[in-house]
Motif scaffolding. Structure first.
Motif, PDB file in Angstrom:
ATOM      1  N   GLY A 169     -13.574 -13.486 -37.912  1.00  0.00           N
ATOM      2  CA  GLY A 169     -12.374 -13.028 -37.235  1.00  0.00           C
ATOM      3  C   GLY A 169     -11.060 -13.615 -37.683  1.00  0.00           C
ATOM      4  O   GLY A 169     -10.014 -13.129 -37.268  1.00  0.00           O
ATOM      5  N   THR A 170     -11.081 -14.661 -38.514  1.00  0.00           N
ATOM      6  CA  THR A 170      -9.797 -15.252 -38.906  1.00  0.00           C
ATOM      7  C   THR A 170      -9.594 -15.366 -40.411  1.00  0.00           C
ATOM      8  O   THR A 170      -8.496 -15.688 -40.845  1.00  0.00           O
ATOM      9  CB  THR A 170      -9.606 -16.657 -38.297  1.00  0.00           C
ATOM     10  OG1 THR A 170     -10.647 -17.516 -38.750  1.00  0.00           O
ATOM     11  CG2 THR A 170      -9.589 -16.607 -36.784  1.00  0.00           C
ATOM     12  N   THR A 171     -10.606 -15.127 -41.184  1.00  0.00           N
ATOM     13  CA  THR A 171     -10.460 -15.239 -42.630  1.00  0.00           C
ATOM     14  C   THR A 171     -10.986 -13.980 -43.309  1.00  0.00           C
ATOM     15  O   THR A 171     -11.926 -13.345 -42.821  1.00  0.00           O
ATOM     16  CB  THR A 171     -11.174 -16.493 -43.190  1.00  0.00           C
ATOM     17  OG1 THR A 171     -11.016 -16.518 -44.615  1.00  0.00           O
ATOM     18  CG2 THR A 171     -12.644 -16.528 -42.858  1.00  0.00           C
ATOM     19  N   ALA A 172     -10.373 -13.656 -44.429  1.00  0.00           N
ATOM     20  CA  ALA A 172     -10.846 -12.519 -45.225  1.00  0.00           C
ATOM     21  C   ALA A 172     -12.126 -12.870 -45.973  1.00  0.00           C
ATOM     22  O   ALA A 172     -12.839 -11.987 -46.440  1.00  0.00           O
ATOM     23  CB  ALA A 172      -9.763 -12.081 -46.206  1.00  0.00           C
ATOM     24  N   ILE A 173     -12.438 -14.160 -46.078  1.00  0.00           N
ATOM     25  CA  ILE A 173     -13.680 -14.592 -46.719  1.00  0.00           C
ATOM     26  C   ILE A 173     -14.809 -14.364 -45.713  1.00  0.00           C
ATOM     27  O   ILE A 173     -14.785 -14.919 -44.615  1.00  0.00           O
ATOM     28  CB  ILE A 173     -13.617 -16.075 -47.137  1.00  0.00           C
ATOM     29  CG1 ILE A 173     -12.408 -16.335 -48.034  1.00  0.00           C
ATOM     30  CG2 ILE A 173     -14.911 -16.491 -47.833  1.00  0.00           C
ATOM     31  CD1 ILE A 173     -12.115 -17.812 -48.265  1.00  0.00           C
ATOM     32  N   GLU A 174     -15.777 -13.554 -46.088  1.00  0.00           N
ATOM     33  CA  GLU A 174     -16.808 -13.169 -45.115  1.00  0.00           C
ATOM     34  C   GLU A 174     -18.191 -13.727 -45.399  1.00  0.00           C
ATOM     35  O   GLU A 174     -19.088 -13.614 -44.558  1.00  0.00           O
ATOM     36  CB  GLU A 174     -16.886 -11.647 -45.034  1.00  0.00           C
ATOM     37  CG  GLU A 174     -15.612 -11.019 -44.499  1.00  0.00           C
ATOM     38  CD  GLU A 174     -15.750  -9.531 -44.372  1.00  0.00           C
ATOM     39  OE1 GLU A 174     -16.428  -9.082 -43.425  1.00  0.00           O
ATOM     40  OE2 GLU A 174     -15.198  -8.815 -45.229  1.00  0.00           O
ATOM     41  N   VAL A 228      -8.007  -2.310 -44.681  1.00  0.00           N
ATOM     42  CA  VAL A 228      -8.848  -2.954 -45.703  1.00  0.00           C
ATOM     43  C   VAL A 228     -10.221  -3.167 -45.066  1.00  0.00           C
ATOM     44  O   VAL A 228     -10.333  -3.836 -44.030  1.00  0.00           O
ATOM     45  CB  VAL A 228      -8.244  -4.293 -46.165  1.00  0.00           C
ATOM     46  CG1 VAL A 228      -9.151  -4.972 -47.175  1.00  0.00           C
ATOM     47  CG2 VAL A 228      -6.843  -4.088 -46.725  1.00  0.00           C
ATOM     48  N   PRO A 229     -11.285  -2.605 -45.655  1.00  0.00           N
ATOM     49  CA  PRO A 229     -12.596  -2.705 -45.004  1.00  0.00           C
ATOM     50  C   PRO A 229     -13.206  -4.101 -45.110  1.00  0.00           C
ATOM     51  O   PRO A 229     -13.137  -4.753 -46.150  1.00  0.00           O
ATOM     52  CB  PRO A 229     -13.444  -1.681 -45.758  1.00  0.00           C
ATOM     53  CG  PRO A 229     -12.766  -1.497 -47.065  1.00  0.00           C
ATOM     54  CD  PRO A 229     -11.309  -1.788 -46.862  1.00  0.00           C
ATOM     55  N   LEU A 230     -13.806  -4.528 -43.998  1.00  0.00           N
ATOM     56  CA  LEU A 230     -14.627  -5.732 -43.999  1.00  0.00           C
ATOM     57  C   LEU A 230     -15.968  -5.363 -44.627  1.00  0.00           C
ATOM     58  O   LEU A 230     -16.236  -4.192 -44.907  1.00  0.00           O
ATOM     59  CB  LEU A 230     -14.826  -6.238 -42.566  1.00  0.00           C
ATOM     60  CG  LEU A 230     -13.564  -6.628 -41.797  1.00  0.00           C
ATOM     61  CD1 LEU A 230     -13.911  -7.007 -40.357  1.00  0.00           C
ATOM     62  CD2 LEU A 230     -12.840  -7.762 -42.492  1.00  0.00           C
ATOM     63  N   LEU A 231     -16.845  -6.331 -44.827  1.00  0.00           N
ATOM     64  CA  LEU A 231     -18.156  -6.060 -45.420  1.00  0.00           C
ATOM     65  C   LEU A 231     -18.955  -5.029 -44.623  1.00  0.00           C
ATOM     66  O   LEU A 231     -19.710  -4.245 -45.194  1.00  0.00           O
ATOM     67  CB  LEU A 231     -18.970  -7.346 -45.558  1.00  0.00           C
ATOM     68  CG  LEU A 231     -18.501  -8.315 -46.642  1.00  0.00           C
ATOM     69  CD1 LEU A 231     -19.353  -9.581 -46.630  1.00  0.00           C
ATOM     70  CD2 LEU A 231     -18.519  -7.667 -48.009  1.00  0.00           C
ATOM     71  N   ASP A 232     -18.772  -5.012 -43.297  1.00  0.00           N
ATOM     72  CA  ASP A 232     -19.499  -4.046 -42.471  1.00  0.00           C
ATOM     73  C   ASP A 232     -18.800  -2.687 -42.393  1.00  0.00           C
ATOM     74  O   ASP A 232     -19.238  -1.794 -41.683  1.00  0.00           O
ATOM     75  CB  ASP A 232     -19.745  -4.606 -41.068  1.00  0.00           C
ATOM     76  CG  ASP A 232     -18.466  -4.729 -40.234  1.00  0.00           C
ATOM     77  OD1 ASP A 232     -17.364  -4.351 -40.696  1.00  0.00           O
ATOM     78  OD2 ASP A 232     -18.571  -5.209 -39.083  1.00  0.00           O
ATOM     79  N   GLY A 233     -17.692  -2.534 -43.118  1.00  0.00           N
ATOM     80  CA  GLY A 233     -16.964  -1.273 -43.148  1.00  0.00           C
ATOM     81  C   GLY A 233     -15.812  -1.178 -42.158  1.00  0.00           C
ATOM     82  O   GLY A 233     -15.006  -0.246 -42.234  1.00  0.00           O
ATOM     83  N   THR A 234     -15.723  -2.112 -41.237  1.00  0.00           N
ATOM     84  CA  THR A 234     -14.639  -2.089 -40.253  1.00  0.00           C
ATOM     85  C   THR A 234     -13.294  -2.242 -40.951  1.00  0.00           C
ATOM     86  O   THR A 234     -13.076  -3.211 -41.680  1.00  0.00           O
ATOM     87  CB  THR A 234     -14.802  -3.236 -39.226  1.00  0.00           C
ATOM     88  OG1 THR A 234     -16.084  -3.135 -38.624  1.00  0.00           O
ATOM     89  CG2 THR A 234     -13.701  -3.200 -38.173  1.00  0.00           C
ATOM     90  N   PRO A 235     -12.359  -1.294 -40.725  1.00  0.00           N
ATOM     91  CA  PRO A 235     -11.041  -1.418 -41.357  1.00  0.00           C
ATOM     92  C   PRO A 235     -10.139  -2.373 -40.571  1.00  0.00           C
ATOM     93  O   PRO A 235     -10.029  -2.277 -39.344  1.00  0.00           O
ATOM     94  CB  PRO A 235     -10.490   0.011 -41.309  1.00  0.00           C
ATOM     95  CG  PRO A 235     -11.161   0.638 -40.140  1.00  0.00           C
ATOM     96  CD  PRO A 235     -12.513  -0.035 -39.999  1.00  0.00           C
TER      97      PRO A 235
END
Length: 165
Positions: A26-31, A142-149
């Motif tokens: 929830g706080t970093t773009a690194i997933e 910008v999509p997260l690894l799970d596809g959430t934009p």
């Protein structure tokens, strides 16, 4: 709180700090968690790493802030990343680190420091605003690894701007 330059030997402890933040989400773009070697390369002594400072409190590294050229920033821009330990949480880590980072950016001849923050990272957005960063761009959905934009807010700090320390 003591601020000093990061050294490669800090990578193990700082990597644990970062990986805990990644696991919480929830706080970093690194997933995905990073290894010690990746951490050192990205933040301390790799090709794109420019400067990294750590905050130490009661013999514990409680946060770090880095400048880099990751992501191909525009000319005269360095990119900043700030991470503070979640447990135990020590207030003021980012504010204590920023003067050293700003000085490093000045010494390296940059005109701006760029911060790209997830739009859902309310505390990160507030921190960079408090430090004097101003919005200048937005990356939409910008999509997260799970596809959430999730939008990314781009903020910049002009070197030589008013100081907050």
């Amino acid at each position: 709180m003591h601020i000093r330059k990061a050294i490669t030997a800090d990578a193990e402890e700082l990597c644990g700090l970062l990986n805990e933040i990644i696991r919480i989400g929830g706080t970093t773009a690194i997933e995905t968690p990073v290894s010690f070697a990746e951490f050192a390369d990205w933040f301390i002594d790799g090709e794109f790493a420019l400067a990294c400072h750590v905050a130490k409190h009661d013999q514990l590294l409680v946060g770090f802030q880095s400048l880099s050229l990751y992501g191909d920033p525009p000319p005269r821009y360095a990119d900043i990343a700030t991470f503070a330990r979640v447990n135990p949480k020590i207030p003021g880590v980012g504010s204590a680190l920023f003067p050293a980072t700003r000085t490093a950016a000045e010494e390296l001849g940059f005109e701006f420091i760029n911060a790209t923050i997830r739009a859902d990272n309310v505390s990160g957005l507030a921190y960079y605003t408090k430090m004097g960063f101003e919005d200048y761009d937005r990356l939409s959905r910008v999509p997260l690894l799970d596809g959430t934009p999730v939008d990314r807010i781009k903020k910049r700090y002009r070197i030589g701007a008013a100081r907050y320390d």
